[in-house]
Design a protein around this motif. Sequence first.
Motif, PDB file in Angstrom:
ATOM      1  N   LEU A  22       0.823  -1.217   0.000  1.00 23.06           N
ATOM      2  CA  LEU A  22       0.000   0.000   0.000  1.00 23.06           C
ATOM      3  C   LEU A  22       0.855   1.264   0.000  1.00 23.06           C
ATOM      4  CD1 LEU A  22      -2.988  -0.495   2.445  1.00 23.06           C
ATOM      5  CD2 LEU A  22      -3.024   0.553   0.187  1.00 23.06           C
ATOM      6  N   VAL A  23       1.873   1.239   0.875  1.00 24.71           N
ATOM      7  CA  VAL A  23       2.739   2.404   0.990  1.00 24.71           C
ATOM      8  C   VAL A  23       3.490   2.620  -0.328  1.00 24.71           C
ATOM      9  CG1 VAL A  23       4.761   3.348   2.179  1.00 24.71           C
ATOM     10  CG2 VAL A  23       2.990   2.197   3.487  1.00 24.71           C
ATOM     11  N   GLU A  24       3.899   1.518  -0.926  1.00 25.66           N
ATOM     12  CA  GLU A  24       4.620   1.595  -2.199  1.00 25.66           C
ATOM     13  C   GLU A  24       3.758   2.293  -3.256  1.00 25.66           C
ATOM     14  OE1 GLU A  24       6.335  -1.913  -4.724  1.00 25.66           O
ATOM     15  OE2 GLU A  24       7.002  -2.095  -2.614  1.00 25.66           O
ATOM     16  N   LYS A  25       2.492   1.885  -3.316  1.00 25.93           N
ATOM     17  CA  LYS A  25       1.563   2.483  -4.291  1.00 25.93           C
ATOM     18  C   LYS A  25       1.325   3.961  -3.983  1.00 25.93           C
ATOM     19  CE  LYS A  25      -1.292  -1.452  -5.682  1.00 25.93           C
ATOM     20  NZ  LYS A  25      -2.565  -2.092  -5.342  1.00 25.93           N
ATOM     21  N   ALA A  26       1.089   4.237  -2.667  1.00 24.85           N
ATOM     22  CA  ALA A  26       0.802   5.617  -2.266  1.00 24.85           C
ATOM     23  C   ALA A  26       1.987   6.531  -2.547  1.00 24.85           C
ATOM     24  CB  ALA A  26       0.435   5.660  -0.788  1.00 24.85           C
ATOM     25  N   ASN A  27       3.163   5.946  -2.548  1.00 26.80           N
ATOM     26  CA  ASN A  27       4.376   6.742  -2.726  1.00 26.80           C
ATOM     27  C   ASN A  27       4.453   7.460  -4.061  1.00 26.80           C
ATOM     28  OD1 ASN A  27       5.998   7.243  -0.629  1.00 26.80           O
ATOM     29  ND2 ASN A  27       7.092   5.290  -0.717  1.00 26.80           N
ATOM     30  N   VAL A  28       3.885   6.836  -5.087  1.00 28.35           N
ATOM     31  CA  VAL A  28       3.885   7.465  -6.417  1.00 28.35           C
ATOM     32  C   VAL A  28       3.193   8.817  -6.295  1.00 28.35           C
ATOM     33  CG1 VAL A  28       3.139   7.189  -8.818  1.00 28.35           C
ATOM     34  CG2 VAL A  28       3.714   5.164  -7.437  1.00 28.35           C
ATOM     35  N   ASN A  29       2.042   8.782  -5.602  1.00 31.25           N
ATOM     36  CA  ASN A  29       1.267   9.994  -5.374  1.00 31.25           C
ATOM     37  C   ASN A  29       2.002  10.970  -4.457  1.00 31.25           C
ATOM     38  OD1 ASN A  29      -0.967  11.364  -6.022  1.00 31.25           O
ATOM     39  ND2 ASN A  29      -2.374  10.244  -4.674  1.00 31.25           N
ATOM     40  N   VAL A  35       5.001  14.973  -0.678  1.00 36.33           N
ATOM     41  CA  VAL A  35       4.694  14.531   0.686  1.00 36.33           C
ATOM     42  C   VAL A  35       5.756  13.511   1.122  1.00 36.33           C
ATOM     43  CG1 VAL A  35       3.043  13.280   2.140  1.00 36.33           C
ATOM     44  CG2 VAL A  35       2.221  14.897   0.424  1.00 36.33           C
ATOM     45  N   SER A  36       6.301  13.727   2.301  1.00 37.94           N
ATOM     46  CA  SER A  36       7.273  12.775   2.832  1.00 37.94           C
ATOM     47  C   SER A  36       6.861  12.354   4.231  1.00 37.94           C
ATOM     48  CB  SER A  36       8.667  13.407   2.861  1.00 37.94           C
ATOM     49  OG  SER A  36       8.623  14.590   3.640  1.00 37.94           O
ATOM     50  N   GLY A  37       7.607  11.419   4.809  1.00 35.39           N
ATOM     51  CA  GLY A  37       7.303  11.016   6.180  1.00 35.39           C
ATOM     52  C   GLY A  37       7.616   9.567   6.432  1.00 35.39           C
ATOM     53  N   ILE A  38       7.090   9.068   7.549  1.00 36.62           N
ATOM     54  CA  ILE A  38       7.281   7.655   7.846  1.00 36.62           C
ATOM     55  C   ILE A  38       5.980   7.055   8.370  1.00 36.62           C
ATOM     56  CG2 ILE A  38       9.742   7.939   8.372  1.00 36.62           C
ATOM     57  CD1 ILE A  38       9.161   7.632  11.243  1.00 36.62           C
ATOM     58  N   LEU A  39       5.840   5.764   8.138  1.00 36.79           N
ATOM     59  CA  LEU A  39       4.659   5.054   8.611  1.00 36.79           C
ATOM     60  C   LEU A  39       5.123   3.867   9.446  1.00 36.79           C
ATOM     61  CD1 LEU A  39       1.424   4.377   6.684  1.00 36.79           C
ATOM     62  CD2 LEU A  39       2.448   2.530   7.981  1.00 36.79           C
ATOM     63  N   LEU A  40       4.666   3.831  10.696  1.00 35.21           N
ATOM     64  CA  LEU A  40       5.046   2.751  11.603  1.00 35.21           C
ATOM     65  C   LEU A  40       3.829   1.882  11.865  1.00 35.21           C
ATOM     66  CD1 LEU A  40       6.834   5.067  14.168  1.00 35.21           C
ATOM     67  CD2 LEU A  40       8.005   3.597  12.533  1.00 35.21           C
ATOM     68  N   LEU A  47       1.032   4.431  13.148  1.00 36.59           N
ATOM     69  CA  LEU A  47       1.404   5.811  13.475  1.00 36.59           C
ATOM     70  C   LEU A  47       2.060   6.366  12.217  1.00 36.59           C
ATOM     71  CD1 LEU A  47       1.775   7.784  16.150  1.00 36.59           C
ATOM     72  CD2 LEU A  47       4.160   7.409  15.593  1.00 36.59           C
ATOM     73  N   GLN A  48       1.501   7.438  11.691  1.00 32.78           N
ATOM     74  CA  GLN A  48       2.076   8.002  10.479  1.00 32.78           C
ATOM     75  C   GLN A  48       2.456   9.460  10.676  1.00 32.78           C
ATOM     76  OE1 GLN A  48      -0.233   7.707   6.790  1.00 32.78           O
ATOM     77  NE2 GLN A  48       1.677   7.792   5.614  1.00 32.78           N
ATOM     78  N   VAL A  49       3.669   9.788  10.218  1.00 28.21           N
ATOM     79  CA  VAL A  49       4.140  11.171  10.218  1.00 28.21           C
ATOM     80  C   VAL A  49       4.093  11.646   8.777  1.00 28.21           C
ATOM     81  CG1 VAL A  49       6.089  12.697  10.711  1.00 28.21           C
ATOM     82  CG2 VAL A  49       5.710  10.670  12.131  1.00 28.21           C
ATOM     83  N   LEU A  50       3.374  12.722   8.538  1.00 28.06           N
ATOM     84  CA  LEU A  50       3.272  13.269   7.177  1.00 28.06           C
ATOM     85  C   LEU A  50       3.897  14.655   7.158  1.00 28.06           C
ATOM     86  CD1 LEU A  50      -0.488  12.366   6.716  1.00 28.06           C
ATOM     87  CD2 LEU A  50       1.337  11.403   5.313  1.00 28.06           C
ATOM     88  N   GLU A  51       4.706  14.925   6.142  1.00 27.38           N
ATOM     89  CA  GLU A  51       5.275  16.262   5.989  1.00 27.38           C
ATOM     90  C   GLU A  51       4.967  16.756   4.587  1.00 27.38           C
ATOM     91  OE1 GLU A  51       9.364  16.465   8.415  1.00 27.38           O
ATOM     92  OE2 GLU A  51       9.415  15.080   6.725  1.00 27.38           O
ATOM     93  N   GLY A  52       4.614  18.030   4.486  1.00 26.49           N
ATOM     94  CA  GLY A  52       4.353  18.578   3.163  1.00 26.49           C
ATOM     95  C   GLY A  52       3.620  19.898   3.257  1.00 26.49           C
ATOM     96  N   ASP A  53       3.186  20.366   2.108  1.00 25.95           N
ATOM     97  CA  ASP A  53       2.457  21.631   2.070  1.00 25.95           C
ATOM     98  C   ASP A  53       1.128  21.480   2.845  1.00 25.95           C
ATOM     99  OD1 ASP A  53       1.877  24.324   0.777  1.00 25.95           O
ATOM    100  OD2 ASP A  53       0.117  23.115   0.242  1.00 25.95           O
ATOM    101  N   GLU A  54       0.762  22.513   3.584  1.00 30.36           N
ATOM    102  CA  GLU A  54      -0.410  22.454   4.459  1.00 30.36           C
ATOM    103  C   GLU A  54      -1.685  22.006   3.744  1.00 30.36           C
ATOM    104  OE1 GLU A  54      -1.207  26.101   6.578  1.00 30.36           O
ATOM    105  OE2 GLU A  54      -2.273  24.997   8.137  1.00 30.36           O
ATOM    106  N   MET A  91       7.366   8.025   1.412  1.00 33.13           N
ATOM    107  CA  MET A  91       7.040   7.509   2.745  1.00 33.13           C
ATOM    108  C   MET A  91       7.883   6.283   3.050  1.00 33.13           C
ATOM    109  SD  MET A  91       5.000   8.382   5.141  1.00 33.13           S
ATOM    110  CE  MET A  91       4.216   9.622   4.100  1.00 33.13           C
ATOM    111  N   MET A  92       8.504   6.261   4.235  1.00 36.02           N
ATOM    112  CA  MET A  92       9.241   5.058   4.644  1.00 36.02           C
ATOM    113  C   MET A  92       8.325   4.229   5.534  1.00 36.02           C
ATOM    114  SD  MET A  92      12.368   4.833   3.529  1.00 36.02           S
ATOM    115  CE  MET A  92      13.117   3.739   4.718  1.00 36.02           C
ATOM    116  N   TYR A  93       8.346   2.917   5.327  1.00 37.92           N
ATOM    117  CA  TYR A  93       7.438   2.044   6.074  1.00 37.92           C
ATOM    118  C   TYR A  93       8.220   1.097   6.991  1.00 37.92           C
ATOM    119  CZ  TYR A  93       4.465  -2.002   6.876  1.00 37.92           C
ATOM    120  OH  TYR A  93       3.784  -3.034   7.455  1.00 37.92           O
TER     121      TYR A  93
END
Length: 409
Positions: A22-29, A35-40, A47-54, A91-93
């Motif tokens: 899922l994360v791999e697919k979402a990463n294209v988008n 959008v960057s971040g990590i998903l644990l 727990l997901q950390v998302l970084e990007g434009d507001e 996104m790193m998973y």
Amino acid sequence: MLTTLIYRSQIPLTHEINLSLLVEKANVNNMSHGVSGILLFKDNVILQVLEGDESILEQLFSKIKHDSRHFGVVELMRDYAPRRRFENVGMMYFDLDTLEADAVLKTVRQLSKLKSYLLTEERVYKFIHTFITQKRALPVSQYFQPEKWSVIPQRSPFHTPERSPVDTQCCQFAFQPIIEPPAGHITSLEALIRNKDGGSPASFFASIDHNKRYEIDLNSKSVAFALAKEIDIGDHKISINILPMSLVVVPDAVEFLLQEIKKYGLMPEQVIVEVTEDEMISGFSQFSSAIKKLRVSGMGLAIDDFGAGYAGLSLLTKIQPDKVKIDREIITNIHLSGPKQAVVRSIISCCHELEIAVVAEGIERIEEWCWLESAGIKRFQGFLFALPELNGVGEIRWPVNTADSLVQA
Ligand code: C2E
Ligand code: MN
Ligand code: MN
């Protein structure tokens, strides 16, 4: 503006989801939108950390909230920063059910260009660290099951007065019940002042002579007691709102209340006086002698709109009321907000320790009630359960576990 958003959610135990795919697919988008971040992932909790434009994060989070593959999405943090913590866009998973906690933490630190000692000071990192190192990830409470509940209206057990006494009185009252849902118990009826047209307390107080507001406020309570008698509240309690200064400024205010309570066949122990946090603090020294009289008389005391003023929990070091009513603003959408949940949990634990009853007011959604009930609150007030009814008590909509009744049927 560069924004960081952290949320937690849960995957149903029955679901087999390949998150890594899922994360791999979402990463294209994610890549194309910066959008960057990590998903644990741990114990079925994300727990997901998302970084990007507001605004991009806003849109993305709204999609995430409505994604049926997980539930109980709670926003934990939203903050702004000069730079990304996790530079690599995408996104790193990490699956903590298979990976070593220390190794994941090390990789997380390496992913960031921030110096390690700076990163580890940040709330973002602390959220990640706690999630990774605690024995179990904090799951949604097993009691939080809003989909299993619905509300069913029941006629009010009180009389409907023949006519409104409006012609002879300065004001009217609407009653709104405070209830304990599983017990099917009505804790109290709150009397809310209305003007002759049924208008709000604000319009009532705007229409009267400002210099006489304390006297009028106090005197109006006999209309509330008269209505309580007329609808025959029996052993039920009635909550009245009073400006604390009314008890200070008007001579023999408590004596007046006692006299009116008696006149309408009520007992002082049935009456709870609600005052707001702000009013209480601003005139505390004067008000404290009025409180003593109130306590001696047998009437109860509640702090209204708790959490909305500037005193907060420290007010409880000065005075311990019988009841604290948590303000609607903190209650609204509590099931979606980590900060609101943390604040309410601390109010609950403080009040439990001091044996102060807690009421949550302004409940409009079944999810809010479910979350609060699962956090240990027993008493509720809000449009979901009952609207204020002019000169009486309207129908009460009790929550019913529809899942249970299906099984029984
Ligand atoms: P309060 O004591 O916090 O009373 C609750 C207010 O929230 C009521 O508004 C009630 O109609 C409203 N409410 C209850 N459930 C919900 C909900 O689920 N959603 C929303 N959006 N609102 C809900 P109301 O009747 O307009 O009263 C406003 C305030 O006026 C009261 O807030 C109280 O502080 C004050 N007030 C009412 N009666 C009196 C009175 O006799 N004397 C004085 N001094 N103040 C009064
Ligand atoms: Mn109130
Ligand atoms: Mn209130």
